[in-house]
Design a protein around this motif. Sequence first.
Motif, short mmCIF file in Angstrom:
data_model
loop_
_atom_site.label_atom_id
_atom_site.label_comp_id
_atom_site.label_asym_id
_atom_site.label_seq_id
_atom_site.Cartn_x
_atom_site.Cartn_y
_atom_site.Cartn_z
N GLN A 142 -16.30 10.27 6.01
CA GLN A 142 -16.31 10.10 7.47
C GLN A 142 -16.13 8.63 7.84
OE1 GLN A 142 -20.06 11.94 8.63
NE2 GLN A 142 -18.90 13.27 10.02
N LEU A 143 -16.87 7.77 7.17
CA LEU A 143 -16.76 6.34 7.43
C LEU A 143 -15.35 5.83 7.12
CD1 LEU A 143 -20.17 5.14 5.96
CD2 LEU A 143 -19.57 5.46 8.39
N ALA A 144 -14.80 6.30 6.00
CA ALA A 144 -13.46 5.89 5.59
C ALA A 144 -12.42 6.34 6.62
CB ALA A 144 -13.13 6.45 4.21
N ALA A 145 -12.58 7.53 7.16
CA ALA A 145 -11.65 8.02 8.19
C ALA A 145 -11.73 7.15 9.44
CB ALA A 145 -11.95 9.48 8.52
N THR A 146 -12.93 6.74 9.80
CA THR A 146 -13.10 5.86 10.97
C THR A 146 -12.42 4.52 10.74
OG1 THR A 146 -15.19 6.93 11.54
CG2 THR A 146 -14.80 4.74 12.47
N ALA B 90 0.84 -1.20 0.00
CA ALA B 90 0.00 0.00 0.00
C ALA B 90 0.87 1.25 0.00
CB ALA B 90 -0.92 0.00 1.22
N ARG B 91 0.67 2.07 -0.99
CA ARG B 91 1.45 3.31 -1.10
C ARG B 91 0.80 4.47 -0.35
NH1 ARG B 91 4.76 2.96 -6.27
NH2 ARG B 91 4.44 0.80 -6.85
N ASP B 92 -0.46 4.26 0.04
CA ASP B 92 -1.18 5.33 0.71
C ASP B 92 -1.27 5.11 2.22
OD1 ASP B 92 -2.94 3.24 0.89
OD2 ASP B 92 -4.31 4.03 -0.61
N GLY B 93 -0.52 4.15 2.74
CA GLY B 93 -0.53 3.88 4.17
C GLY B 93 -1.83 3.26 4.65
N GLY B 94 -2.64 2.75 3.74
CA GLY B 94 -3.90 2.12 4.12
C GLY B 94 -5.09 3.06 4.14
N ALA B 95 -4.85 4.31 3.84
CA ALA B 95 -5.96 5.27 3.82
C ALA B 95 -6.91 4.97 2.66
CB ALA B 95 -5.42 6.69 3.68
N ILE B 96 -8.17 5.24 2.87
CA ILE B 96 -9.17 5.08 1.81
C ILE B 96 -9.27 6.43 1.11
CG2 ILE B 96 -11.57 4.56 1.28
CD1 ILE B 96 -11.56 2.85 3.89
N GLY C 4 -7.33 1.00 11.85
CA GLY C 4 -6.06 0.39 11.46
C GLY C 4 -6.20 -0.88 10.66
N PRO C 5 -5.12 -1.25 9.99
CA PRO C 5 -5.14 -2.42 9.11
C PRO C 5 -5.32 -3.74 9.85
CG PRO C 5 -2.92 -1.51 9.23
CD PRO C 5 -3.82 -0.56 9.94
N ASP C 6 -4.83 -3.85 11.08
CA ASP C 6 -5.01 -5.09 11.83
C ASP C 6 -6.48 -5.34 12.13
OD1 ASP C 6 -2.30 -5.55 11.77
OD2 ASP C 6 -1.94 -4.83 13.81
N HIS C 7 -7.18 -4.28 12.52
CA HIS C 7 -8.61 -4.41 12.78
C HIS C 7 -9.37 -4.79 11.50
CE1 HIS C 7 -12.39 -3.72 14.91
NE2 HIS C 7 -12.80 -3.08 13.83
N GLU C 8 -9.01 -4.13 10.42
CA GLU C 8 -9.64 -4.42 9.12
C GLU C 8 -9.43 -5.89 8.75
OE1 GLU C 8 -8.79 -3.28 4.47
OE2 GLU C 8 -8.34 -1.77 6.00
N PHE C 9 -8.21 -6.40 8.95
CA PHE C 9 -7.91 -7.80 8.66
C PHE C 9 -8.74 -8.73 9.54
CE2 PHE C 9 -5.63 -11.68 9.75
CZ PHE C 9 -5.47 -12.25 8.49
N GLU C 10 -8.80 -8.45 10.83
CA GLU C 10 -9.53 -9.32 11.77
C GLU C 10 -11.02 -9.37 11.45
OE1 GLU C 10 -8.35 -11.34 14.09
OE2 GLU C 10 -6.28 -10.74 13.77
N VAL C 11 -11.61 -8.24 11.08
CA VAL C 11 -13.03 -8.23 10.72
C VAL C 11 -13.27 -9.06 9.47
CG1 VAL C 11 -14.92 -6.75 9.91
CG2 VAL C 11 -13.55 -6.05 11.88
#
Length: 160
Positions: free
Chosen positions: A99-103, A77-83, A108-115
Amino acid sequence: MAGLPDPQRPKPAQGDALSPRRWTTDRISRTEKPHIDNAIPQIGLLEASGFTGTDAVLAYIAVSRYTIGATLEQQTARDGGAIILPPERTDAATAHLAQLAATVTALGPDHEFEVGLSALIHGLGELIATPTTDTLSRDARARRGLDECCDEPSAGRLDE
C-alpha cells in the motif's frame, strides 16, 4: 531495447546535444572534470551561507552525485519507477508495504526526487553548526595537512 542507440542507425555527430550515443554512452562511461565556472559561484554561495570551504565542496559533491544518480536511475528504470514486491509474500506486513509503495509510486518520480533532495539539503545544513573539520581528531587533522589553529589549509574563500 528502449533508451539505447540502434546499432543499424547512422551515428549522429559527436557535438549533437540530442545524440543518443552522447547521452547514453559518453556521459555515463567517462569521467568528466567539473566545470569550474559552475563550481566557483556555487561553492562561494555555500561559504557565504556559513559552510566552511571544505564542507561547501563536500555539500556540492553530495548534491551533484545525488542528482546524477537519481537521473540515471530514473532513465534506466525498466519498471517505470514502480516498487516491485515479491508476489509470493501475502503476509500483513508485505500488504502494508505494498500500500505504501503504491502511494509512493502514485506521487511520481519527481516528488520522490524532491523529497530526497530536501532531506539531503536539510542534513547538509547541519554542517554549518558543526563543520566536519570540528569533528576531526588532531592526528586526522595532521594527516590531512590542516593546521592546528585553523579549520582549513591556508587558502582564500571563494566568495572573497
